[in-house]
Design a protein around this motif. Structure first.
Motif, PDB file in Angstrom:
ATOM      1  N   UNK A  14      -6.632  -6.900  -3.988  1.00 26.22           N
ATOM      2  CA  UNK A  14      -7.613  -7.271  -2.972  1.00 26.22           C
ATOM      3  C   UNK A  14      -7.373  -8.700  -2.519  1.00 26.22           C
ATOM      4  N   UNK A  15      -7.669  -8.941  -1.245  1.00 26.46           N
ATOM      5  CA  UNK A  15      -7.669 -10.298  -0.718  1.00 26.46           C
ATOM      6  C   UNK A  15      -9.036 -10.513  -0.066  1.00 26.46           C
ATOM      7  N   UNK A  16      -9.203 -11.649   0.554  1.00 25.15           N
ATOM      8  CA  UNK A  16     -10.461 -11.930   1.249  1.00 25.15           C
ATOM      9  C   UNK A  16     -10.712 -10.906   2.357  1.00 25.15           C
ATOM     10  N   UNK A  17      -9.625 -10.362   2.944  1.00 21.26           N
ATOM     11  CA  UNK A  17      -9.744  -9.487   4.106  1.00 21.26           C
ATOM     12  C   UNK A  17      -9.345  -8.035   3.846  1.00 21.26           C
ATOM     13  N   UNK A  18      -8.776  -7.771   2.673  1.00 16.52           N
ATOM     14  CA  UNK A  18      -8.262  -6.421   2.411  1.00 16.52           C
ATOM     15  C   UNK A  18      -8.756  -5.881   1.065  1.00 16.52           C
ATOM     16  N   UNK A  37      -8.289  -6.506   7.860  1.00 13.28           N
ATOM     17  CA  UNK A  37      -7.042  -7.261   7.975  1.00 13.28           C
ATOM     18  C   UNK A  37      -6.737  -7.603   9.420  1.00 13.28           C
ATOM     19  N   UNK A  38      -5.910  -8.606   9.607  1.00 13.40           N
ATOM     20  CA  UNK A  38      -5.568  -9.035  10.959  1.00 13.40           C
ATOM     21  C   UNK A  38      -4.896  -7.909  11.744  1.00 13.40           C
ATOM     22  N   UNK A  39      -3.968  -7.206  11.096  1.00 10.64           N
ATOM     23  CA  UNK A  39      -3.345  -6.046  11.735  1.00 10.64           C
ATOM     24  C   UNK A  39      -3.502  -4.845  10.800  1.00 10.64           C
ATOM     25  N   UNK A  40      -4.557  -4.087  11.028  1.00  6.60           N
ATOM     26  CA  UNK A  40      -4.947  -2.998  10.143  1.00  6.60           C
ATOM     27  C   UNK A  40      -3.821  -1.987   9.941  1.00  6.60           C
ATOM     28  N   UNK A  44      -1.998  -1.057   6.372  1.00  6.23           N
ATOM     29  CA  UNK A  44      -2.145   0.263   5.758  1.00  6.23           C
ATOM     30  C   UNK A  44      -0.909   1.151   5.896  1.00  6.23           C
ATOM     31  N   UNK A  45       0.139   0.684   6.589  1.00  6.50           N
ATOM     32  CA  UNK A  45       1.326   1.527   6.773  1.00  6.50           C
ATOM     33  C   UNK A  45       1.896   2.048   5.454  1.00  6.50           C
ATOM     34  N   UNK A  46       2.094   1.185   4.426  1.00  6.28           N
ATOM     35  CA  UNK A  46       2.626   1.738   3.168  1.00  6.28           C
ATOM     36  C   UNK A  46       1.674   2.750   2.520  1.00  6.28           C
ATOM     37  N   UNK A  47       0.369   2.580   2.718  1.00  7.53           N
ATOM     38  CA  UNK A  47      -0.619   3.522   2.176  1.00  7.53           C
ATOM     39  C   UNK A  47      -0.467   4.874   2.866  1.00  7.53           C
ATOM     40  N   UNK A  75     -11.133  -1.260  13.594  1.00  7.70           N
ATOM     41  CA  UNK A  75      -9.765  -0.752  13.443  1.00  7.70           C
ATOM     42  C   UNK A  75      -9.569  -0.115  12.060  1.00  7.70           C
ATOM     43  N   UNK A  76     -10.252  -0.626  11.034  1.00  7.12           N
ATOM     44  CA  UNK A  76     -10.208   0.024   9.716  1.00  7.12           C
ATOM     45  C   UNK A  76     -10.898   1.381   9.781  1.00  7.12           C
ATOM     46  N   UNK A  77     -11.995   1.459  10.540  1.00  3.45           N
ATOM     47  CA  UNK A  77     -12.693   2.729  10.701  1.00  3.45           C
ATOM     48  C   UNK A  77     -11.763   3.777  11.313  1.00  3.45           C
TER      49      UNK A  77
END
Length: 131
Positions: A14-18, A37-40, A44-47, A75-77
């Motif tokens: 986890x980070x502050x944004x992820x 995240x700045x670029x969701x 999440x691409x590796x996920x 964008x996470x949604x």
């Protein structure tokens, strides 16, 4: 993908944004924390690639996905929507359930879980209030 490929666990801190993400090919997956995240889609691409490979392989009898996301941006949604869409397709041939875990004081998290339940009628999504 080739059936029977040996998959590794995918773990992101986890980070502050992820969120913290733990994906285990034994069938236990967990997402917890905040997701903005700045670029969701890059984050999440590796996920998504891991999940695509997971569902293309021989699966364990049951998959459980624990989602404890306390806050997420639009964008996470959208990304979660895509992820649940992938899971819903796989759930026809596989026992898969999503536990949407929320704090009782976080009404927006509960409502997001309710929206996902409405959007994915064929996917088992359980609303679980943290005790």
């Amino acid at each position: 993908m080739i059936r029977g490929v040996v998959m590794e666990k995918l773990q992101l801190e986890a980070t502050q944004y992820t969120p913290e993400i733990n994906l285990d090919p034994a069938g236990i997956m967990a997402f917890s924390g905040k997701s903005y995240p700045e670029n969701t889609f890059d984050f999440y691409q590796p996920v998504m690639e891991w999940l695509d490979q997971y569902f293309a392989n021989e699966l364990p009898k049951r998959t459980v996905v624990n989602m404890e996301i306390v806050y997420f941006n639009s964008s996470s949604s959208k990304l979660f929507f895509d992820m649940f869409d992938m899971m819903e397709e796989a759930s026809g041939e596989h026992s898969l359930e999503v536990n949407w875990i929320y704090d009782p004081e976080n009404e927006s998290a509960r409502e997001a879980g309710e929206d996902f339940i409405e959007d994915f009628e064929k996917l088992t999504i359980n609303l679980i209030e943290k005790g």
